[in-house]
Motif scaffolding. Structure first.
Motif, PDB file in Angstrom:
ATOM      1  N   MET A  15       0.821  -1.343   0.180  1.00 34.77           N
ATOM      2  CA  MET A  15      -0.399  -0.143   0.076  1.00 34.77           C
ATOM      3  C   MET A  15       1.075   1.594  -0.223  1.00 34.77           C
ATOM      4  O   MET A  15       0.793   2.268  -0.568  1.00 34.77           O
ATOM      5  N   LYS A  16       1.731   1.472   0.655  1.00 36.34           N
ATOM      6  CA  LYS A  16       2.872   2.371   0.824  1.00 36.34           C
ATOM      7  C   LYS A  16       3.381   2.633  -0.593  1.00 36.34           C
ATOM      8  O   LYS A  16       3.724   3.661  -1.346  1.00 36.34           O
ATOM      9  N   LEU A  21       3.926   5.397  -5.255  1.00 36.57           N
ATOM     10  CA  LEU A  21       3.614   5.565  -6.769  1.00 36.57           C
ATOM     11  C   LEU A  21       2.038   6.416  -7.845  1.00 36.57           C
ATOM     12  O   LEU A  21       2.723   7.574  -8.443  1.00 36.57           O
ATOM     13  N   TRP A  22       1.053   6.468  -7.119  1.00 33.98           N
ATOM     14  CA  TRP A  22       0.583   7.629  -7.309  1.00 33.98           C
ATOM     15  C   TRP A  22       0.440   8.848  -7.271  1.00 33.98           C
ATOM     16  O   TRP A  22      -0.002   9.400  -7.752  1.00 33.98           O
ATOM     17  N   ARG A  23       0.788   9.258  -5.902  1.00 36.40           N
ATOM     18  CA  ARG A  23       1.864  10.222  -5.748  1.00 36.40           C
ATOM     19  C   ARG A  23       2.172  11.046  -6.790  1.00 36.40           C
ATOM     20  O   ARG A  23       2.460  12.229  -7.664  1.00 36.40           O
ATOM     21  N   THR A  24       3.689  10.226  -7.545  1.00 38.63           N
ATOM     22  CA  THR A  24       4.802  10.810  -8.171  1.00 38.63           C
ATOM     23  C   THR A  24       4.068  11.046  -9.966  1.00 38.63           C
ATOM     24  O   THR A  24       4.125  11.701 -10.273  1.00 38.63           O
ATOM     25  N   SER A  25       2.887  10.154 -10.267  1.00 39.10           N
ATOM     26  CA  SER A  25       2.773   9.783 -10.973  1.00 39.10           C
ATOM     27  C   SER A  25       1.320  11.002 -11.293  1.00 39.10           C
ATOM     28  O   SER A  25       1.778  11.799 -12.331  1.00 39.10           O
ATOM     29  N   LYS A  26       0.970  11.528 -10.737  1.00 38.17           N
ATOM     30  CA  LYS A  26       0.106  12.758  -9.824  1.00 38.17           C
ATOM     31  C   LYS A  26       1.008  13.714 -10.501  1.00 38.17           C
ATOM     32  O   LYS A  26       0.355  15.188 -10.969  1.00 38.17           O
ATOM     33  N   TYR A 142      13.612   1.372  -5.390  1.00 40.67           N
ATOM     34  CA  TYR A 142      13.746   0.298  -6.585  1.00 40.67           C
ATOM     35  C   TYR A 142      11.753   0.049  -7.459  1.00 40.67           C
ATOM     36  O   TYR A 142      12.048   0.361  -8.719  1.00 40.67           O
ATOM     37  N   SER A 143      11.348   0.554  -6.516  1.00 35.50           N
ATOM     38  CA  SER A 143       9.404  -0.395  -7.387  1.00 35.50           C
ATOM     39  C   SER A 143       9.375   0.948  -8.624  1.00 35.50           C
ATOM     40  O   SER A 143       8.612   1.064  -9.720  1.00 35.50           O
ATOM     41  N   ALA A 144       9.227   2.515  -8.038  1.00 34.08           N
ATOM     42  CA  ALA A 144       9.368   3.279  -8.297  1.00 34.08           C
ATOM     43  C   ALA A 144      10.487   3.412 -10.014  1.00 34.08           C
ATOM     44  O   ALA A 144       9.673   3.624 -11.278  1.00 34.08           O
ATOM     45  N   THR A 145      11.374   3.187 -10.117  1.00 39.29           N
ATOM     46  CA  THR A 145      12.632   3.223 -10.674  1.00 39.29           C
ATOM     47  C   THR A 145      12.148   1.809 -11.658  1.00 39.29           C
ATOM     48  O   THR A 145      11.484   2.313 -12.443  1.00 39.29           O
ATOM     49  N   ARG A 146      11.253   0.757 -11.117  1.00 35.86           N
ATOM     50  CA  ARG A 146      10.676  -0.915 -12.330  1.00 35.86           C
ATOM     51  C   ARG A 146       9.102   0.207 -12.964  1.00 35.86           C
ATOM     52  O   ARG A 146       9.701  -0.371 -14.088  1.00 35.86           O
ATOM     53  N   TYR A 147       9.060   0.637 -12.712  1.00 34.06           N
ATOM     54  CA  TYR A 147       7.741   1.251 -12.882  1.00 34.06           C
ATOM     55  C   TYR A 147       8.246   1.710 -13.759  1.00 34.06           C
ATOM     56  O   TYR A 147       7.188   2.071 -14.912  1.00 34.06           O
TER      57      TYR A 147
END
Length: 184
Positions: A15-16, A21-26, A142-147
């Motif tokens: 969830m974190k 990821l949601w906040r970054t995309s927004k 790592y997750s944000a970069t992979r995304y």
């Protein structure tokens, strides 16, 4: 379900990551909106997951309004003037408050920067220097970069092996160090 999240810590972590990821995309979307010169071009940027044209129009109007721009600039200035966070998860104010409670003399900034708690950041620096290989993804998770590096056609994320290579090579494909190249 797609993922098996049995334990609470797995759900919390997931969830974190999703929230980040949601906040970054927004945030990226708002940056793109602000770079465009007119509303006609901004309205064409509507993401496919927003069904209502009215909702999108309201979002664009809000994020490009003078009031929003003023708030955004105000907080940008505040962030520029912030000291780097190096003491603890509690932050400067709470750490100084704790130190004041533990000491008979009031704590000054000089005392704070020479304190045991501040020395921790120096120890962290030494520990970081001991890492086997450094990574080049900066402050992103790592997750944000992979995304961000997912396949644009299939929307598939990078696998573990491809991720390792992405995180440990520069733009020209050179490895950050010999250990990373050998372990790959």
């Amino acid at each position: 379900s797609r993922y098996k999240l049995d334990k609470d810590w797995q759900k919390d972590w997931c969830m974190k990551e999703m929230a980040e990821l949601w906040r970054t995309s927004k945030s990226r979307l708002v940056s793109k909106l602000n770079k465009l010169p007119n509303d006609e071009q901004r309205l064409q940027l509507k993401p496919h997951n927003i069904k209502s044209e009215a909702e999108w129009r309201a979002f664009v109007q809000e994020k490009t309004s003078e009031k929003f721009q003023e708030r955004s600039n105000k907080f940008r200035e505040i962030r520029k003037n912030q000291l780097p966070h190096t003491c603890s998860p509690r932050g400067f104010a709470q750490t100084i408050d704790d130190m004041n409670r533990d000491s008979s003399k009031p704590v000054t900034w000089v005392n704070f920067y020479t304190s045991e708690k501040f020395e921790r950041s120096g120890k962290n620096k030494i520990n970081r220097s001991k890492t086997k290989y450094t990574s080049l993804h900066g402050t992103k998770t790592y997750s944000a970069t992979r995304y961000a590096k997912r396949n644009p056609e299939t929307q598939q994320w990078l696998g573990v092996i491809d991720s390792f290579k992405t995180f440990h090579t520069d733009k020209k494909g050179r490895w950050v160090n010999e250990a990373a190249a050998q372990d790959f």
